[in-house]
Design a protein around this motif. Sequence first.
Motif, PDB file in Angstrom:
ATOM      1  N   PRO A 151       0.797  -1.152  -0.010  1.00  0.00           N
ATOM      2  CA  PRO A 151       0.099   0.003   0.056  1.00  0.00           C
ATOM      3  C   PRO A 151       0.988   1.400   0.149  1.00  0.00           C
ATOM      4  O   PRO A 151       1.903   1.302   0.512  1.00  0.00           O
ATOM      5  N   SER A 152       0.378   2.427  -0.687  1.00  0.00           N
ATOM      6  CA  SER A 152       0.818   3.592  -0.403  1.00  0.00           C
ATOM      7  C   SER A 152      -0.149   4.885  -0.437  1.00  0.00           C
ATOM      8  O   SER A 152      -1.217   4.519  -0.987  1.00  0.00           O
ATOM      9  N   PHE A 153       0.128   5.739   0.184  1.00  0.00           N
ATOM     10  CA  PHE A 153      -0.945   7.088   0.417  1.00  0.00           C
ATOM     11  C   PHE A 153      -0.922   7.876  -0.952  1.00  0.00           C
ATOM     12  O   PHE A 153       0.074   7.993  -1.644  1.00  0.00           O
ATOM     13  N   SER A 154      -2.264   8.390  -1.074  1.00  0.00           N
ATOM     14  CA  SER A 154      -2.489   9.723  -1.823  1.00  0.00           C
ATOM     15  C   SER A 154      -1.834  10.891  -1.170  1.00  0.00           C
ATOM     16  O   SER A 154      -1.663  10.671   0.054  1.00  0.00           O
ATOM     17  N   TRP A 159      -6.557   8.674   0.544  1.00  0.00           N
ATOM     18  CA  TRP A 159      -6.853   7.411  -0.214  1.00  0.00           C
ATOM     19  C   TRP A 159      -5.467   6.453   0.276  1.00  0.00           C
ATOM     20  O   TRP A 159      -4.295   7.050   0.203  1.00  0.00           O
ATOM     21  N   ILE A 160      -5.626   5.121  -0.296  1.00  0.00           N
ATOM     22  CA  ILE A 160      -4.388   4.228  -0.090  1.00  0.00           C
ATOM     23  C   ILE A 160      -4.629   3.315  -1.208  1.00  0.00           C
ATOM     24  O   ILE A 160      -5.547   2.720  -1.390  1.00  0.00           O
ATOM     25  N   VAL A 161      -3.602   3.426  -2.035  1.00  0.00           N
ATOM     26  CA  VAL A 161      -3.620   2.485  -3.163  1.00  0.00           C
ATOM     27  C   VAL A 161      -2.677   1.181  -2.672  1.00  0.00           C
ATOM     28  O   VAL A 161      -1.885   1.290  -2.034  1.00  0.00           O
ATOM     29  N   PHE A 162      -3.348  -0.005  -3.279  1.00  0.00           N
ATOM     30  CA  PHE A 162      -2.594  -1.294  -2.947  1.00  0.00           C
ATOM     31  C   PHE A 162      -2.705  -2.166  -3.977  1.00  0.00           C
ATOM     32  O   PHE A 162      -3.521  -2.065  -5.152  1.00  0.00           O
ATOM     33  N   GLN A 163      -2.072  -3.409  -3.919  1.00  0.00           N
ATOM     34  CA  GLN A 163      -2.237  -4.387  -5.046  1.00  0.00           C
ATOM     35  C   GLN A 163      -2.955  -5.752  -4.145  1.00  0.00           C
ATOM     36  O   GLN A 163      -2.797  -5.900  -3.173  1.00  0.00           O
ATOM     37  N   ILE A 177      -4.962  -3.779  -9.345  1.00  0.00           N
ATOM     38  CA  ILE A 177      -4.558  -2.420  -8.321  1.00  0.00           C
ATOM     39  C   ILE A 177      -5.966  -1.874  -7.897  1.00  0.00           C
ATOM     40  O   ILE A 177      -6.952  -1.754  -8.736  1.00  0.00           O
ATOM     41  N   TRP A 178      -5.929  -1.698  -6.522  1.00  0.00           N
ATOM     42  CA  TRP A 178      -7.194  -1.142  -5.873  1.00  0.00           C
ATOM     43  C   TRP A 178      -6.966   0.084  -5.185  1.00  0.00           C
ATOM     44  O   TRP A 178      -5.727   0.411  -4.713  1.00  0.00           O
ATOM     45  N   LYS A 179      -7.912   0.968  -4.637  1.00  0.00           N
ATOM     46  CA  LYS A 179      -7.850   2.016  -3.983  1.00  0.00           C
ATOM     47  C   LYS A 179      -8.917   1.911  -2.843  1.00  0.00           C
ATOM     48  O   LYS A 179      -9.866   1.208  -3.009  1.00  0.00           O
ATOM     49  N   VAL A 180      -8.596   2.486  -1.738  1.00  0.00           N
ATOM     50  CA  VAL A 180      -9.668   2.513  -0.609  1.00  0.00           C
ATOM     51  C   VAL A 180      -9.275   3.857   0.319  1.00  0.00           C
ATOM     52  O   VAL A 180      -8.242   4.246   0.495  1.00  0.00           O
ATOM     53  N   ARG A 181     -10.353   4.198   1.001  1.00  0.00           N
ATOM     54  CA  ARG A 181     -10.113   5.430   1.842  1.00  0.00           C
ATOM     55  C   ARG A 181      -9.482   4.833   2.960  1.00  0.00           C
ATOM     56  O   ARG A 181      -9.408   3.759   3.397  1.00  0.00           O
TER      57      ARG A 181
END
Length: 328
Positions: A151-154, A159-163, A177-181
Motif C-alpha cells: 500500500p501507498s498513500f495519496s 486514499w490508499i492504493v494497493f495490490q 490494483i485497488w484503492k480504499v479510503r
Amino acid sequence: MSRLSMMMVCASVLLAVSVPGTAFGAPAETRADGAELLYRPPGLTASAQNAAFSPDGKTVLLTLFPDNYNQGAARLELLDPGSGAEPAVLLAEGDQSAVNLPGSSWNGPAGLVTFSFDRTDLDEVWTMKPVPGSSPKRVTEHAKPRGFTEPSFSPDGVWIVFQENLDQDGQAASGSIWKVRADGSNLTRLVDGPGTGTDNREPNWSPRGDRIVFQSHSATAAAGTWDLVTVAPDGTAPLSLTNGGENTDASWSPEGTRVVYSSDLGVTGRSQLFVTSGLSAGTPVQVTHVDAAYSGAPSWSPDGHWIAFESTSGPGESPTALWRIQAP
C-alpha cells in the motif's frame, strides 16, 4: 590544545555531520558509484529493505527480515541515519510479517504510515502512527485466497492504493490494483488483472496526486518482463513508461515529474536504478553502476537530493543493506 588545533577539530566535526541537502552524517562506507551506506543490519542473515523517507526527510521507515531477503517474519523499523544508533522497532509481532512499500508509504497530512500485515494470517492493509508503541489499525478486511499488499498513500492522506494478489507465481499470476479510503470505505478496483490478462503490482501515488505508477506483466509477454505503467486516480488513461526488460519497484520524484525504478534494461548484469526523463517512454538515466550487486526498491528524499535503495553485497538473493545515492 592550541586554538588552531581546536579550530581544526571543530571543522572536522562539522564536515562529519553536515552533508548538503540532508540531515544525515558522514557515510560509514562509499561504493565505487558514489552510493553511501545508510544501514547494514548486524549478523549474517538480516536483510534491511524497502526504505521510505519521513515527510521531513530525517527518518527512514524500513522492513527488516531477520532470516534473509524476503524470508520468514518481518518487522517495521525506524532508522535515524544521523544518530549512528540501531533502528527503533516500530512493529514486530511473533512470526507475522509487517511490510512497507518504498515510496509514499509515510504520509505527512495523515501522520501515518501504511503497510501490509498478516496478523490474521491473511495480508491486509494497515496504518499506524510512526511512533514506537503505537497500535496498528486495520484498513481492509476480506476473504481468502486474496492478499492485499504494497500500500501507498495519496498525497492528501485520504486514499490508499494497493495490490491484490490472486497468484504470486508464474505466468498465471494476476494481480489487480485497488484503492480504499484510509478509513476503510469506498473500496474500488482501478486495474483488473484477471480481466485484462495482466499481473499488476507495487502501486505508488504521485506527489501531485494526478497519477499512480505500478509495474505490469502481460500473460502473453516473456517470463520476467515487467513494464511500468501510470494511470489516473480513477484507473483511466493508462500510459507506458518503459518498453521491455524487467522494470520494477517504481516510485516518484518529489515534484512528481520523474520516476525512479529498478531495471536490468535488458542489458545490465543485475538490476540497477534508473530514472525516467519524464512521464512517457524514453531514454532513462542510469543511477547506480555496480553490476555485480542488485540495486532496487528506491525512494526519493523529499528535498530531491537523494535516492535511498536496497542493495546486495554478494551474488544471489543475499541479505540487503540500505544505501543512498545522489539523484540525477
